[in-house]
Motif scaffolding. Structure first.
Motif, PDB file in Angstrom:
ATOM      1  N   PRO A   1      -8.098  -0.338   4.327  1.00  0.00           N
ATOM      2  CA  PRO A   1      -7.676  -1.542   5.061  1.00  0.00           C
ATOM      3  C   PRO A   1      -8.609  -2.730   4.847  1.00  0.00           C
ATOM      4  O   PRO A   1      -8.135  -3.871   4.701  1.00  0.00           O
TER       5      PRO A   1
ATOM      6  N   LEU B   1      -2.339   0.499   9.275  1.00  0.00           N
ATOM      7  CA  LEU B   1      -3.637  -0.008   8.832  1.00  0.00           C
ATOM      8  C   LEU B   1      -4.338  -0.647  10.025  1.00  0.00           C
ATOM      9  O   LEU B   1      -3.729  -1.444  10.735  1.00  0.00           O
TER      10      LEU B   1
ATOM     11  N   VAL C   1       0.868  -1.184   0.000  1.00  0.00           N
ATOM     12  CA  VAL C   1       0.000   0.000   0.000  1.00  0.00           C
ATOM     13  C   VAL C   1       0.900   1.227   0.000  1.00  0.00           C
ATOM     14  O   VAL C   1       1.603   1.496   0.978  1.00  0.00           O
TER      15      VAL C   1
ATOM     16  N   SER D   1       2.593  -1.196   4.366  1.00  0.00           N
ATOM     17  CA  SER D   1       1.999   0.130   4.192  1.00  0.00           C
ATOM     18  C   SER D   1       2.901   1.204   4.792  1.00  0.00           C
ATOM     19  O   SER D   1       3.599   0.959   5.777  1.00  0.00           O
TER      20      SER D   1
ATOM     21  N   ALA E   1      -5.083   7.701   7.240  1.00  0.00           N
ATOM     22  CA  ALA E   1      -6.061   6.745   7.771  1.00  0.00           C
ATOM     23  C   ALA E   1      -7.487   7.281   7.641  1.00  0.00           C
ATOM     24  O   ALA E   1      -8.435   6.496   7.580  1.00  0.00           O
TER      25      ALA E   1
ATOM     26  N   HIS F   1      -7.176  -3.106  11.065  1.00  0.00           N
ATOM     27  CA  HIS F   1      -8.186  -4.087  10.661  1.00  0.00           C
ATOM     28  C   HIS F   1      -7.989  -5.346  11.494  1.00  0.00           C
ATOM     29  O   HIS F   1      -6.847  -5.774  11.712  1.00  0.00           O
TER      30      HIS F   1
END
Ligand SMILES: C[S@@+](CC[C@H](N)C(=O)[O-])C[C@H]1O[C@@H](n2cnc3c(N)ncnc32)[C@H](O)[C@@H]1O
Length: 163
Positions: A118, A137, A100, A133, A111, A139
């Motif tokens: 994500p 992220l 990413v 990334s 974000a 998740h």
């Protein structure tokens, strides 16, 4: 730190992290996804490390260095908020490595601007896949993985997709 120093450190961290991730997926099948072509530097690095793999590249407005233009059949042009779910419908959780590299340039803003990203990265990643990334992220299915020591804390982030 000057902006030049910061830029150089970011590129060094990217190279270290990409090299590390490519070693981590060695011997595993799966797609490689580059989210954000930009100038094409990291795409070019990935394809040098993974010459036998197809690398699918997502970009809103492809204008890389001409030497780093992906082949048309591997370039997905458009807003990733739409192209990622479409790719997901076609391929499912088929990626073994996702990089990413989209940013607003302001880490705290990424974000928020890319809040939808994500979940798509997690949905496209197969169990055990590595997701890299430049910003954190959040998740449930993305578990943080320690990066090589030389990568400064908070400069890059790596995750493993858990079941
Ligand atoms: C930081 S650059 C990528 C740099 C690149 N990896 C390199 O090494 O040269 C981020 C790229 O993401 C693209 N981008 C930003 N938002 C996007 C979106 N919603 N959908 C698709 N591409 C997007 C931008 O156009 C930009 O080219």
């Amino acid at each position: 730190m000057s902006r030049l120093d910061s830029f150089i450190r970011r590129l060094e961290a990217q190279r270290t992290v990409l090299n590390w991730a490519v070693a981590a997926i060695q011997g595993r099948n799966g797609l490689v996804l580059e989210l954000g072509l930009g100038n094409g530097r990291t795409y070019d690095h990935l394809r040098a490390l993974l010459p036998d793999r197809d690398i699918h590249v997502f970009e809103l407005n492809p204008q890389p260095n001409p030497s780093s233009m992906p082949p048309a059949h591997l370039l997905i042009v458009g807003d990733m908020a739409q192209t990622l779910p479409a790719f997901e419908k076609q391929h499912g959780a088929a990626a073994v490595l996702i990089h990413v590299d989209v940013t607003t340039g302001v880490p705290e803003q990424d974000a928020i601007t890319f809040a939808w990203l994500p979940a798509h990265a997690a949905a496209l990643a197969m169990t055990g896949a590595i997701v890299l990334s430049g910003w954190a992220l959040e998740h449930d299915q993305l578990e943080a993985v320690a990066l090589p020591q030389e990568v400064p804390e908070g400069r890059y982030f790596a995750y493993r997709r858990v079941a």
